[in-house]
Design an enzyme around this catalytic site. Structure first.
Site, PDB file in Angstrom:
ATOM      1  N   GLU A  44       0.815  -1.201   0.000  1.00  0.00           N
ATOM      2  CA  GLU A  44       0.000   0.000   0.000  1.00  0.00           C
ATOM      3  C   GLU A  44       0.855   1.259   0.000  1.00  0.00           C
ATOM      4  O   GLU A  44       1.904   1.320   0.641  1.00  0.00           O
ATOM      5  CB  GLU A  44      -0.964  -0.024   1.190  1.00  0.00           C
TER       6      GLU A  44
ATOM      7  N   CYS B 120       3.642   8.346   1.279  1.00  0.00           N
ATOM      8  CA  CYS B 120       4.189   7.308   2.152  1.00  0.00           C
ATOM      9  C   CYS B 120       4.379   6.045   1.314  1.00  0.00           C
ATOM     10  O   CYS B 120       3.410   5.487   0.791  1.00  0.00           O
ATOM     11  CB  CYS B 120       3.253   7.052   3.326  1.00  0.00           C
TER      12      CYS B 120
ATOM     13  N   CYS C 174       6.486  -7.550   6.531  1.00  0.00           N
ATOM     14  CA  CYS C 174       7.635  -7.149   7.345  1.00  0.00           C
ATOM     15  C   CYS C 174       7.975  -8.291   8.287  1.00  0.00           C
ATOM     16  O   CYS C 174       7.094  -8.948   8.840  1.00  0.00           O
ATOM     17  CB  CYS C 174       7.320  -5.889   8.148  1.00  0.00           C
TER      18      CYS C 174
ATOM     19  N   CYS D 225       6.938  -5.958  14.980  1.00  0.00           N
ATOM     20  CA  CYS D 225       6.536  -5.036  16.043  1.00  0.00           C
ATOM     21  C   CYS D 225       5.076  -5.338  16.393  1.00  0.00           C
ATOM     22  O   CYS D 225       4.222  -5.447  15.515  1.00  0.00           O
ATOM     23  CB  CYS D 225       6.691  -3.593  15.578  1.00  0.00           C
TER      24      CYS D 225
ATOM     25  N   CYS E 188       1.878  -3.239  15.143  1.00  0.00           N
ATOM     26  CA  CYS E 188       1.823  -2.855  13.744  1.00  0.00           C
ATOM     27  C   CYS E 188       1.063  -3.898  12.927  1.00  0.00           C
ATOM     28  O   CYS E 188       1.412  -5.086  12.947  1.00  0.00           O
ATOM     29  CB  CYS E 188       3.239  -2.688  13.193  1.00  0.00           C
TER      30      CYS E 188
ATOM     31  N   GLY F 164       6.904  -2.536   5.633  1.00  0.00           N
ATOM     32  CA  GLY F 164       8.266  -3.045   5.612  1.00  0.00           C
ATOM     33  C   GLY F 164       9.261  -2.169   6.353  1.00  0.00           C
ATOM     34  O   GLY F 164       8.983  -1.025   6.709  1.00  0.00           O
ATOM     35  N   GLU F 165      10.442  -2.733   6.584  1.00  0.00           N
ATOM     36  CA  GLU F 165      11.582  -2.026   7.179  1.00  0.00           C
ATOM     37  C   GLU F 165      12.523  -1.644   6.042  1.00  0.00           C
ATOM     38  O   GLU F 165      13.182  -2.502   5.442  1.00  0.00           O
ATOM     39  CB  GLU F 165      12.290  -2.942   8.189  1.00  0.00           C
TER      40      GLU F 165
ATOM     41  N   SER G 159      11.742   4.630  14.762  1.00  0.00           N
ATOM     42  CA  SER G 159      10.569   4.115  15.466  1.00  0.00           C
ATOM     43  C   SER G 159      11.005   3.618  16.834  1.00  0.00           C
ATOM     44  O   SER G 159      11.434   2.476  16.980  1.00  0.00           O
ATOM     45  CB  SER G 159       9.942   2.974  14.645  1.00  0.00           C
TER      46      SER G 159
ATOM     47  N   CYS H 280      -1.381   5.597  10.125  1.00  0.00           N
ATOM     48  CA  CYS H 280      -0.122   5.001  10.554  1.00  0.00           C
ATOM     49  C   CYS H 280      -0.367   3.712  11.331  1.00  0.00           C
ATOM     50  O   CYS H 280      -1.183   3.662  12.247  1.00  0.00           O
ATOM     51  CB  CYS H 280       0.624   5.997  11.439  1.00  0.00           C
TER      52      CYS H 280
END
Length: 372
Positions: A91, A104, A111, A115, A118, A170-171, A224, A344
């Site tokens: 997305e 964004c 991911c 976390c 998330c 994702g990171e 983060s 977010c």
């Protein structure tokens, strides 16, 4: 299979043209056609010689990703679901504001860092996006927005998207090479011409890759953080077990030596009864005391079975006031696009093919790339 030229930054395009006996300046020409004008058909590139256009059409392509779904929120936020194959999707979100337009961008299908708060992390992990899929999100958003009545009268050099944040699915630093190549394209005057100050990369704290980014392509940095001590951060941001807070803060200090901004933004999602007390705020002040920074407090955006609640407005206000009274700039992020799950922490896309790549395997890959 033809070569997709959207995967190349200008240096790589230069090398490609040299490999087929063409002059280096062709790279700049092609960058402008692809990224500034959004042209996919070589035949329309009128300042490129016809024999070369024909050769490029035979041997290469300019292929952006495809959009499965586009949604528009009541507040003007837009979300695109981008097809990444095998039933998967990522997305991309555009947030319009009076003085800027922020896109964004996602960097991975899912991911692996898990976390706990998330939605993306709950989806599992499939693969890294390639360069064309990362920069293609910016390409698609530009083209889509320019077709809209609100933006259709703008001149070609008027920028709809003024800021890019690598804060989607994702990171980013776990997909280092592809992300950095995409960053080079974003910053290139022959492409999108964004300044380093207007491109922000958000990381959960992959220290070796942060150090490498400082040397290769320093852009604005957001971290983060989400917890003020190692015990809590180990629980909600598991990568902390590999790179605890003291190491992360040291990496932030090193990064600022070459960063385009003189501060790091610490992102802090506000979880009711978990990390939002006044004692937590005071601990937070202690761990960042040597790092020039500002804070972005993010009210938690609920998703099904998250196990968390949003901090109350009073708790967020008290937490914010403690930080502000200590002299820090603090913003509380306004929730945008919540009605289309574009806020977010809500980006989840579709990760149906969940290739089991463990966190440790990804970390080993990061170490190898950092040493290269």
């Amino acid at each position: 299979m033809s070569v997709n030229l959207l995967n190349f930054d200008k240096q790589q395009l230069t090398e490609y043209f040299e490999s087929i006996g063409e002059k280096p300046f062709r790279a700049k020409q092609l960058m402008r056609w692809m990224h500034q004008f959004g042209v996919l058909d070589f035949e329309q590139m009128t300042d490129i010689a016809k024999p070369l256009r024909e050769k490029l059409a035979r041997e290469t392509s300019i292929t952006p990703p495809t959009v499965q779904i586009e949604q528009i929120s009541n507040d003007g936020t837009r979300k695109w679901l981008i097809d990444t194959g095998a039933g998967n999707g990522v997305e991309t979100v555009f947030i319009p504001e009076d003085a800027r337009g922020t896109l964004c961008i996602s960097s991975q299908v899912g991911c692996a860092l898990e976390c706990t708060f998330c939605s993306t992390g709950r989806q599992g992990f499939n693969r890294n996006l390639n360069v064309s899929e990362i920069i293609g999100q910016l390409w698609l958003a530009n083209q889509s927005l320019r077709q809209d009545a609100d933006y259709g009268l703008l001149a070609k050099d008027d920028r709809i998207i003024s800021n890019v944040v690598m804060m989607g699915m994702g990171e980013p630093l776990a997909n280092y090479r592809n992300v950095v190549t995409a960053l080079h394209i974003m910053l290139d005057d022959a492409a999108y011409g964004l300044s380093r100050r207007r491109v922000t990369l958000s990381t959960s704290g992959l220290v070796p890759a942060m150090d490498k980014l400082r040397e290769d392509c320093p852009v604005a940095l957001a971290v983060s953080l989400h917890a003020p001590n190692d015990k809590l951060r180990d629980e909600i941001v598991p990568i902390n077990k590999n790179y605890p807070i003291a190491e992360l803060m040291a990496a932030c200090q090193r990064y600022l030596e070459k960063a385009p901004r003189d501060f790091v933004t610490f992102e802090y999602v506000m979880l009711d009864g978990v990390n939002d007390t006044q004692a937590h705020a005071k601990q937070l002040l202690e761990i960042v005391k040597d790092v020039p920074c500002k804070f972005n407090l993010i009210p938690f955006n609920p998703f099904p079975d998250s196990g968390y609640d949003t901090s109350t407005p009073d708790n967020i206000r008290r937490f914010r006031d403690i930080l502000m009274q200590a002299g820090y700039v603090v913003t509380t992020r306004k929730t945008r696009g919540e009605d289309i799950d574009a806020a977010c922490g809500q980006l989840a896309g579709k990760v149906q093919d969940k290739t089991k790549r463990t966190e440790q395997r990804i970390l080993r890959k990061i170490h190898l790339e950092s040493a290269a």
